[in-house]
Scaffold this motif. Sequence first.
Motif, short mmCIF file in Angstrom:
data_model
loop_
_atom_site.label_atom_id
_atom_site.label_comp_id
_atom_site.label_asym_id
_atom_site.label_seq_id
_atom_site.Cartn_x
_atom_site.Cartn_y
_atom_site.Cartn_z
N PHE A 62 36.16 15.72 54.03
CA PHE A 62 36.91 15.91 55.28
C PHE A 62 37.01 14.62 56.08
N GLY A 63 36.02 13.74 55.95
CA GLY A 63 36.11 12.45 56.63
C GLY A 63 37.28 11.62 56.12
N LEU A 64 37.46 11.61 54.79
CA LEU A 64 38.62 10.91 54.22
C LEU A 64 39.92 11.57 54.63
N PHE A 65 39.93 12.89 54.63
CA PHE A 65 41.11 13.65 55.03
C PHE A 65 41.53 13.30 56.46
N ALA A 66 40.57 13.36 57.39
CA ALA A 66 40.87 13.09 58.80
C ALA A 66 41.22 11.63 59.03
N THR A 67 40.50 10.71 58.39
CA THR A 67 40.78 9.29 58.58
C THR A 67 42.15 8.92 58.03
N SER A 68 42.52 9.52 56.90
CA SER A 68 43.85 9.25 56.35
C SER A 68 44.94 9.77 57.29
N LEU A 69 44.71 10.92 57.91
CA LEU A 69 45.68 11.42 58.89
C LEU A 69 45.77 10.49 60.10
N TYR A 95 55.48 3.33 54.03
CA TYR A 95 54.28 2.82 53.37
C TYR A 95 53.03 3.47 53.95
N ALA A 96 52.98 3.59 55.27
CA ALA A 96 51.82 4.22 55.91
C ALA A 96 51.70 5.68 55.47
N PHE A 97 52.82 6.37 55.37
CA PHE A 97 52.82 7.78 54.97
C PHE A 97 52.29 7.92 53.54
N VAL A 98 52.73 7.06 52.64
CA VAL A 98 52.28 7.13 51.25
C VAL A 98 50.79 6.79 51.15
N LEU A 99 50.35 5.77 51.87
CA LEU A 99 48.92 5.42 51.87
C LEU A 99 48.07 6.57 52.38
N ALA A 100 48.50 7.19 53.47
CA ALA A 100 47.75 8.33 54.01
C ALA A 100 47.70 9.47 53.01
N SER A 101 48.80 9.67 52.28
CA SER A 101 48.84 10.72 51.25
C SER A 101 47.83 10.46 50.14
N CYS A 102 47.75 9.22 49.70
CA CYS A 102 46.83 8.86 48.61
C CYS A 102 45.37 9.08 49.00
N PHE A 103 45.00 8.63 50.19
CA PHE A 103 43.60 8.78 50.61
C PHE A 103 43.25 10.23 50.89
N ALA A 104 44.22 11.01 51.40
CA ALA A 104 43.97 12.44 51.60
C ALA A 104 43.73 13.13 50.26
N SER A 105 44.44 12.69 49.22
CA SER A 105 44.27 13.31 47.90
C SER A 105 42.86 13.08 47.35
N VAL A 106 42.27 11.93 47.66
CA VAL A 106 40.90 11.66 47.21
C VAL A 106 39.92 12.62 47.89
N GLY A 107 40.16 12.90 49.18
CA GLY A 107 39.35 13.92 49.85
C GLY A 107 39.48 15.26 49.17
N GLY A 108 40.70 15.62 48.75
CA GLY A 108 40.91 16.87 48.03
C GLY A 108 40.20 16.89 46.69
N VAL A 109 40.15 15.75 46.01
CA VAL A 109 39.44 15.67 44.73
C VAL A 109 37.95 15.94 44.93
N ILE A 110 37.36 15.33 45.95
CA ILE A 110 35.93 15.55 46.22
C ILE A 110 35.67 17.02 46.52
N MET A 111 36.55 17.65 47.31
CA MET A 111 36.36 19.06 47.63
C MET A 111 36.52 19.94 46.38
N ALA A 112 37.47 19.58 45.51
CA ALA A 112 37.66 20.33 44.27
C ALA A 112 36.42 20.25 43.40
#
Length: 322
Positions: free
Chosen positions: A43-50, A213-230
């Motif tokens: 969730f830290g990666l999710f929130a920071t990416s947002l 570019y910012a939107f795509v970067l935020a998407s990538c880092f949010a996906s890593v948060g999702g991977v950890i949760m999965a």
Amino acid sequence: MNSKLTFNKELLLALAGLVILIAIPFFSPGRVALDFVIRLAAFGLFATSLNILVGYGGMVSFGHAMFFGGGAYAFGLLMQKGGASIPVAILGAIVFCALLGLVVGAICVRLKEIYFSFLTLAFQMLIHSIIITWTSLTGGDQGLMGGIPRVWGSINLADTQTLYWFSCIVGVLCLFLMRYILQSPFGYTLRMVRDNADRAKFLGIDVWRVRLYAFVLASCFASVGGVIMALFVSGAYPEFSYWTMSGEAVFMIMMGGLHTFIGPVVGAGLLLVFNDIITRTTEYHGLALGVIVLLFALGFKRGITDFVVQIFQMIFKRGARS
């Protein structure tokens, strides 16, 4: 030279934080602390990416959970049905969310303020609907059942302690990369676009491209948060991409702080603690959490880290005057 010194300083801070996190299981071997830090990494990666969008880009997204959930599902499906190894599945999840972010962002970042916010929400609800209805692929409202293979060679991520160390390393690495990007010329250009898009255009900056570019970067880092949760839950569930998950990320930023890099991580930790306490003590979970968020918003009038930084700045100013 100053930028190099700053980089070295922040690298040392990241390594020091990682060493402390890695040492925690030796002093607190129970699962409670380990599970909390694993969830905090996600969730830290999710929130920071947002916050790349909200705090640094001035773009309030109500649909960021589409990338958190998208990363979890892409990773889980590649592992379950594609037979991919863990590194390949992680890379696949990042690429999937980068492409999704590129398509969605190319449409949304052209819009301003409330139109941007609600269009991201509309795309998120579309992704959530696909997850619910495509039962043969996603499992529908039951989510990905049957567990995710979590063994790669001699590394067994089904073991809580191993998953804990993996989450800490990935979490700190991604936070460091985000910090590095936001302190780069691109990061300062993004701030300029946030503060005055018209002036940025006058200076020859392609505002749409910077925001994309910012939107795509935020998407990538949010996906890593999702991977950890999965990996943590050994599956993926529709709730990961629901609008309430995006709302929680916004709450994390509000409570932790918009204007300090570590603020969203602090907010994620606070929200996890509040959630754990509230669910144990009352059935009115939403009401109690709403009251807490209001207290932060009305009491501090900013995130807690923003408030603390302001207090220290006032103290230093008084000391300098005296």
